[in-house]
Scaffold this active site. Sequence first.
Site, PDB file in Angstrom:
ATOM      1  CE1 TYR A  22      -4.262   1.387   0.343  1.00 11.92           C
ATOM      2  CE2 TYR A  22      -3.270   2.817   1.985  1.00 11.92           C
ATOM      3  CZ  TYR A  22      -4.320   2.501   1.147  1.00 11.92           C
ATOM      4  OH  TYR A  22      -5.426   3.313   1.115  1.00 11.92           O
ATOM      5  CG  ASN A 135     -23.004  -6.972  -1.580  1.00 14.83           C
ATOM      6  OD1 ASN A 135     -23.758  -6.389  -0.803  1.00 14.83           O
ATOM      7  ND2 ASN A 135     -22.527  -8.187  -1.360  1.00 14.83           N
ATOM      8  CB  SER A 136     -17.891  -2.917  -2.069  1.00 15.35           C
ATOM      9  OG  SER A 136     -18.266  -1.639  -2.560  1.00 15.35           O
ATOM     10  CE1 TYR A 234     -15.921   2.734  -5.966  1.00 11.27           C
ATOM     11  CE2 TYR A 234     -15.051   1.891  -3.897  1.00 11.27           C
ATOM     12  CZ  TYR A 234     -16.046   1.928  -4.846  1.00 11.27           C
ATOM     13  OH  TYR A 234     -17.173   1.152  -4.684  1.00 11.27           O
ATOM     14  N   GLY A 235     -11.049   1.315  -6.571  1.00 11.17           N
ATOM     15  CA  GLY A 235     -10.620  -0.006  -6.144  1.00 11.17           C
ATOM     16  C   GLY A 235     -10.372  -0.881  -7.355  1.00 11.17           C
ATOM     17  CE  LYS A 328     -16.100  -1.763   6.947  1.00  8.12           C
ATOM     18  NZ  LYS A 328     -14.894  -1.622   6.114  1.00  8.12           N
TER      19      LYS A 328
END
Lengths: 335, 335
Positions: A22, A135-136, A234-235, A328
């Site tokens: 990252y 669905n994230s 964004y991902g 999460k």
Amino acid sequence: MHIRFLASPINPADINQIEGVYPLRPTFTKELGVLPDGEHKELAVGGNEGVAEVIAVGDQIEDLKVGDWVVMGRSGFGTWRTHAAATPNDVTRIDKGIGSLQAATLTVNACTAFRMLKDFATLKEGDFVIQNGANSGVGQAVIQIAHAWNIKTINIVRNRPEIEDLKARLKSLGATYIVTDEELGCYKTKDLIKEWTNINDNNVGIKLGLNCVGGKISTEMAKYLCRSGYHVTYGAMSRQPITIPASLLIFKDIKFLGYWMSRWYQYHSKEERSEMMNEIIGLIRQGKLGDVAHDEVTWGSSNENDESLKIKLLDALDKSYTGFHGKKQILQFQL
Amino acid sequence: MHIRFLASPINPADINQIEGVYPLRPTFTKELGVLPDGEHKELAVGGNEGVAEVIAVGDQIEDLKVGDWVVMGRSGFGTWRTHAAATPNDVTRIDKGIGSLQAATLTVNACTAFRMLKDFATLKEGDFVIQNGANSGVGQAVIQIAHAWNIKTINIVRNRPEIEDLKARLKSLGATYIVTDEELGCYKTKDLIKEWTNINDNNVGIKLGLNCVGGKISTEMAKYLCRSGYHVTYGAMSRQPITIPASLLIFKDIKFLGYWMSRWYQYHSKEERSEMMNEIIGLIRQGKLGDVAHDEVTWGSSNENDESLKIKLLDALDKSYTGFHGKKQILQFQL
């Protein structure tokens, strides 16, 4: 000032950060204590998101007081811990009146969704947004915030056995339309999307596309955008790059941009952060932005020893890492 | 008002337009005359660029007079003809004092280069631009305009047998550095580019990349851009799409955009067009922006008949179509 953490989630990016893949490093310090061998080694604490309570403030600090709740004002602070020393600039004070688990997950998913809906296309009521990975965590926040603002969403999800359940769940959050990745390329779906969005020419239609998947589905999605529309990445859950036909850039003027919440925090003031948090907390209080699906991982109850805590943490990390666990993991500190 | 054309080039996009694979249609009309069978069929004239002289103006037109030179103020007018009726909004008056062949090729290549250098990154003296297809018409204009503005260029060209001649020619136009497509991916070149541009961190370096090729070379080029840099696509000579790693979008904030001169003309005023033309004509007069390599195709001398004109036009179209002929074909009308 000193703060004690109430709750801190484990996000996928936290794990990428530990792996060293990252681009933002955590804050390393020699002050975190002495290693078993007596050496003062540089150490960092994992975690970038969380909510904490102020437990002591210095005389010079005027805008924070003991008992206030704060969330992280920057990435890389290290939130998987019970206590920390912080400067006022490390944190953003938030209004109480939401749960600690909700507060703990404010600064990444909800804020990412909020900013992406605000900072690219100029969206007005009735406008359309299309997104993949609907669905994230961010995807669900996009659905809810857009719904609260009367913006319509077309939501792309992967096909799966229990697809009807998923569709029902996203609908209940406020999703306007849901299509699967497999349906997206079909002529029937193309016609349907045209019908939904009233695409008569290139100047109307879908102004904003949000991409956290990459690969073929992100290119397909780009084709639905209106002239001069925004395609925001964004991902990259598929770990595939994005392939863009030149005509979408040249003739259709689609703008392919990226969004990273950490960069936003870097370049925006405390006041802007507060304003955003208050608006999001308002949505939560009005019941317009619900909890993310999560597991509570309690931390620090009296009957735990170091070994049991370690096992608990590794288990939570494992569940976060595999990703498709779907919930999460949130550390909840009990003191 | 009435205008007579002095010179009109054949550009690749003109041919794409005739083939029907260009998103802008030419202006069709039934007024262009009667077909041999007596029918008034809808016809259009090819060509989008050219310079004409005003030969008659109506009473209401105040800002144009007989003898003025005009270039096209929009795409699709049809410039491969000797005479035309036009409205003031179809054209932009230009200062004389440059040759008709220079004037004929102002509105596409030079203007595209000019705008791409102005409208995306905020470039100041000493800043760097990287471009591929540096030997194209636009590429050569980029080199010269950037040089005039003290902006440094890194120019990517395809390797070829006479590469040293090409490098010498681009250098003579003002190119700062030239690398071949094969050299671009080498570690040695990576180090060289870092050295040239003083890349110490992501915030400095190359702010703007111009892409008319697509494919692998456009992705490679993107990796050299500084944080929040602009990658602008205005062509796709390789007919390959652009593949973007998500990290360039998310973490490095590279903005992948497109540029199309026709769209600029569509959304900008006569005044803005004039201002740009005058600035470019100023560069030409100062000897800072030279002629494009071209063949003059004379048109309408007294000893030509319809058949010989047809052969001449088809030959010029063929040479334009194959592309790698390297010289722009410019029709020069003799009346």
